[in-house]
Motif scaffolding. Structure first.
Motif, PDB file in Angstrom:
ATOM      1  N   VAL A 125      11.015  -5.589  10.521  1.00 16.41           N
ATOM      2  CA  VAL A 125       9.760  -4.944  10.929  1.00 16.41           C
ATOM      3  C   VAL A 125       8.965  -4.525   9.705  1.00 16.41           C
ATOM      4  O   VAL A 125       9.506  -3.902   8.780  1.00 16.41           O
ATOM      5  CB  VAL A 125      10.037  -3.711  11.817  1.00 16.41           C
ATOM      6  N   ALA A 126       7.684  -4.860   9.680  1.00 17.18           N
ATOM      7  CA  ALA A 126       6.747  -4.375   8.665  1.00 17.18           C
ATOM      8  C   ALA A 126       5.828  -3.351   9.300  1.00 17.18           C
ATOM      9  O   ALA A 126       5.305  -3.576  10.399  1.00 17.18           O
ATOM     10  CB  ALA A 126       5.928  -5.533   8.093  1.00 17.18           C
ATOM     11  N   HIS A 127       5.626  -2.218   8.634  1.00 15.35           N
ATOM     12  CA  HIS A 127       4.774  -1.171   9.199  1.00 15.35           C
ATOM     13  C   HIS A 127       3.296  -1.509   9.050  1.00 15.35           C
ATOM     14  O   HIS A 127       2.510  -1.379   9.985  1.00 15.35           O
ATOM     15  CB  HIS A 127       5.066   0.161   8.513  1.00 15.35           C
ATOM     16  N   ARG A 128       2.871  -1.869   7.848  1.00 14.50           N
ATOM     17  CA  ARG A 128       1.522  -2.348   7.514  1.00 14.50           C
ATOM     18  C   ARG A 128       0.429  -1.283   7.522  1.00 14.50           C
ATOM     19  O   ARG A 128      -0.746  -1.612   7.353  1.00 14.50           O
ATOM     20  CB  ARG A 128       1.106  -3.522   8.416  1.00 14.50           C
ATOM     21  N   ASP A 129       0.786  -0.016   7.690  1.00 15.74           N
ATOM     22  CA  ASP A 129      -0.223   1.039   7.547  1.00 15.74           C
ATOM     23  C   ASP A 129       0.435   2.311   7.031  1.00 15.74           C
ATOM     24  O   ASP A 129       0.200   3.409   7.561  1.00 15.74           O
ATOM     25  CB  ASP A 129      -0.939   1.290   8.866  1.00 15.74           C
ATOM     26  N   GLY A 149       1.244   1.175  15.456  1.00 10.57           N
ATOM     27  CA  GLY A 149       0.205   0.366  16.093  1.00 10.57           C
ATOM     28  C   GLY A 149      -0.141  -0.904  15.360  1.00 10.57           C
ATOM     29  O   GLY A 149      -0.634  -1.863  15.964  1.00 10.57           O
ATOM     30  N   LEU A 150       0.078  -0.944  14.041  1.00 12.93           N
ATOM     31  CA  LEU A 150      -0.192  -2.155  13.260  1.00 12.93           C
ATOM     32  C   LEU A 150       1.089  -2.863  12.829  1.00 12.93           C
ATOM     33  O   LEU A 150       1.035  -3.848  12.089  1.00 12.93           O
ATOM     34  CB  LEU A 150      -1.025  -1.798  12.017  1.00 12.93           C
ATOM     35  N   CYS A 167      -4.934  -6.059   7.541  1.00 15.15           N
ATOM     36  CA  CYS A 167      -4.971  -4.760   8.203  1.00 15.15           C
ATOM     37  C   CYS A 167      -4.370  -3.696   7.308  1.00 15.15           C
ATOM     38  O   CYS A 167      -3.744  -3.996   6.291  1.00 15.15           O
ATOM     39  CB  CYS A 167      -4.230  -4.812   9.540  1.00 15.15           C
ATOM     40  N   GLY A 168      -4.582  -2.443   7.678  1.00 12.97           N
ATOM     41  CA  GLY A 168      -4.110  -1.315   6.893  1.00 12.97           C
ATOM     42  C   GLY A 168      -5.259  -0.395   6.553  1.00 12.97           C
ATOM     43  O   GLY A 168      -6.348  -0.478   7.116  1.00 12.97           O
ATOM     44  N   THR A 169      -5.018   0.492   5.608  1.00 12.95           N
ATOM     45  CA  THR A 169      -6.041   1.420   5.121  1.00 12.95           C
ATOM     46  C   THR A 169      -6.323   1.059   3.673  1.00 12.95           C
ATOM     47  O   THR A 169      -5.416   1.060   2.836  1.00 12.95           O
ATOM     48  CB  THR A 169      -5.550   2.872   5.254  1.00 12.95           C
ATOM     49  N   LEU A 170      -7.548   0.728   3.359  1.00 12.01           N
ATOM     50  CA  LEU A 170      -7.907  -0.035   2.167  1.00 12.01           C
ATOM     51  C   LEU A 170      -7.309   0.476   0.860  1.00 12.01           C
ATOM     52  O   LEU A 170      -6.754  -0.315   0.097  1.00 12.01           O
ATOM     53  CB  LEU A 170      -9.428  -0.140   2.059  1.00 12.01           C
TER      54      LEU A 170
END
Length: 465
Positions: A125-129, A149-150, A167-170
């Motif tokens: 699993v990757a969280h990505r955020d 959620g991401l 996706c993510g927070t820049l």
């Protein structure tokens, strides 16, 4: 108080997500508390698939540093996700803007973060955020990763796939994510490195990890040492961060490399000194920015109807009642929810106290209406847009330097003749919210009640929409 289902009642709002609110839910008989994420499918019909994916992933996970998933309930126009209640609040609230926190504290949270991310990757699993706003703390001050959620599954039955979604927070996003495709694990590890910078320095190093960003290119070209945040860091922490924030994902250190690094294994002194950085120039603070195209906002549902900002009369009869228990320091006041007497016997009341630690609040000497006037005048002078509802909640809106929305709320709470002003982020960056709070607090310095005094913990419920 509103009963959700038989035996369970709503407490106060814990936060606001992309598709709705997160509320505290209390069991009247046992005092058990859970966080309930509410997703409004009528307003966000596209959210149903997101909820299905989020819950499927969360159901796979069981780790002490990951918020526990309890289940979900589906209705025609609403989805409810039930999660572990993390009473310690959000990690970003422990970070002093432009300063950070002590090295031993940063190391503690970073170790727990790395342990949780290692577990996620072991499950494919990757969280990505990953960011401080998505890292919660429990009652024992242990870190818990939240908001899947991401998240996505990148490895199944030993076969790994590259990811494509941008996706993510820049400011936390790895450079390869902006170019695509990318490998999941190095991208999450990069985000952990940015979080470590935030913990130690109280600021983020750049707006985005692209050639268009001069701060990032200064770092990439090795010409960064005279600039903040790097000049705040000691050699050991900077060495680890250099190994994590390596542009090429194939050269980036792995979790095992991180766990062997001397900063990670060093034992820091807990009491007294703050190691590894100096207090920065106040004139050199950076804006912590988020990208609308890359992140889900913390607030998407409409705000409650407001009244004009020059009207300060609040309907006290509609406000929640309060009772009192143990003492607390002003700065560490714990705001919690308690079941009203009609739902429980007095001897059971302590069972229902569910405490939330947040530092973005203060007591004032002034009366309710005078407090509201002073706060609104200060906000207007700082060019904020303000709205206040009849429950005493002021919604404060602004834009950051990249013209991205920042929204937070101030609840004006009357308790036994004293007034508490309690701020909560609704939308935008946590560190930027903390900076704004510090400035607003300084404007009200003359009316703030100072010093450690014995004060009861407020036991309250918010107005329900």
């Amino acid at each position: 108080m509103t009963e959700f289902v038989d035996g369970w009642i709503f407490g106060h709002t814990l936060g606001e997500g992309a598709y709705g609110e997160v509320k505290l839910l209390l069991n009247k008989s046992t005092g058990e508390a859970v966080a309930m994420k509410m997703i409004d499918l009528e307003k966000h019909p596209d959210a149903r698939q997101t909820v299905r994916k989020e819950t499927a992933i969360h159901r796979m996970l069981s780790n002490p540093n990951i918020v526990q998933y309890f289940g979900k309930r589906s209705e025609p126009n609403m989805e409810y996700i039930f999660l572990e209640y993390a009473s310690g609040g959000e990690l970003f609230d422990r970070i002093e803007p432009d300063v950070g926190m002590s090295a031993w504290e940063a190391q503690k949270y970073f170790r727990q973060l790395i342990s949780a991310v290692e577990y996620l990757h072991s499950k494919g699993v990757a969280h990505r955020d990953l960011k401080p706003e998505n890292l919660l703390l429990d009652e024992n001050d242990n870190l818990k990763i939240s908001d899947f959620g991401l998240a996505t599954i990148y490895r199944m039955q030993g076969k790994e796939r590259c990811l494509e979604r941008r996706c993510g927070t820049l400011p936390y996003v790895a450079p390869e994510v902006l170019l695509r495709p990318y490998h999941a694990e190095p991208a999450d590890i990069w985000s952990c490195g940015i979080i470590l910078v935030a913990l130690l320095a109280g600021e983020l190093p750049w707006d985005q990890s692209l050639a268009e960003c001069p701060e990032y290119m200064t770092w990439r070209n090795g010409k960064y040492m005279s600039f903040t945040p790097w000049r705040k860091l000691d050699n050991s922490s900077l060495s680890l961060i250099r190994n994590i924030l390596t542009h090429s994902p194939s050269s980036r250190c792995t979790i095992q490399d991180i766990k062997r690094h001397r900063w990670f294994v060093k034992k820091f002194q807990k009491a007294g000194s703050i190691e590894g950085y100096i207090r920065p120039d106040e004139t050199d603070s950076r804006q912590v920015l988020e990208d609308e195209n890359l992140t889900r906002f913390c607030l998407s549902q409409p705000e409650l109807p407001g009244i004009e900002t020059n009207t300060v009369q609040i309907n006290l009869e509609e406000r929640a009642g309060f009772s009192f228990s143990q003492p607390a320091h002003i700065e560490d006041l714990l705001l919690c929810t308690q079941v009203q007497n009609k739902f429980t016997q007095p001897s059971q009341q302590n069972t229902f106290q569910r405490l939330v630690r947040r530092m973005t609040r203060f007591f004032v000497k002034t009366e309710l209406e005078e407090t509201v006037k002073r706060l609104i005048n200060s906000l207007n002078n700082e060019s904020y847009t303000c709205r206040i509802n009849d429950c005493g909640t002021i919604t404060i809106s602004s834009m950051d330097r990249r013209k991205m929305p920042l929204v937070f709320k101030a609840n004006i709470v009357e308790m036994d003749g004293k007034i508490l002003v309690d701020f909560r982020l609704s939308k935008g960056c946590g560190l930027e919210f903390k900076r704004r709070f510090v400035k607003i607090k300084s404007l009200l310095e003359d009316i703030i009640l100072k010093g450690p005094v014995t004060w009861p913990i407020a036991v309250a419920t918010e107005c329900m929409p």
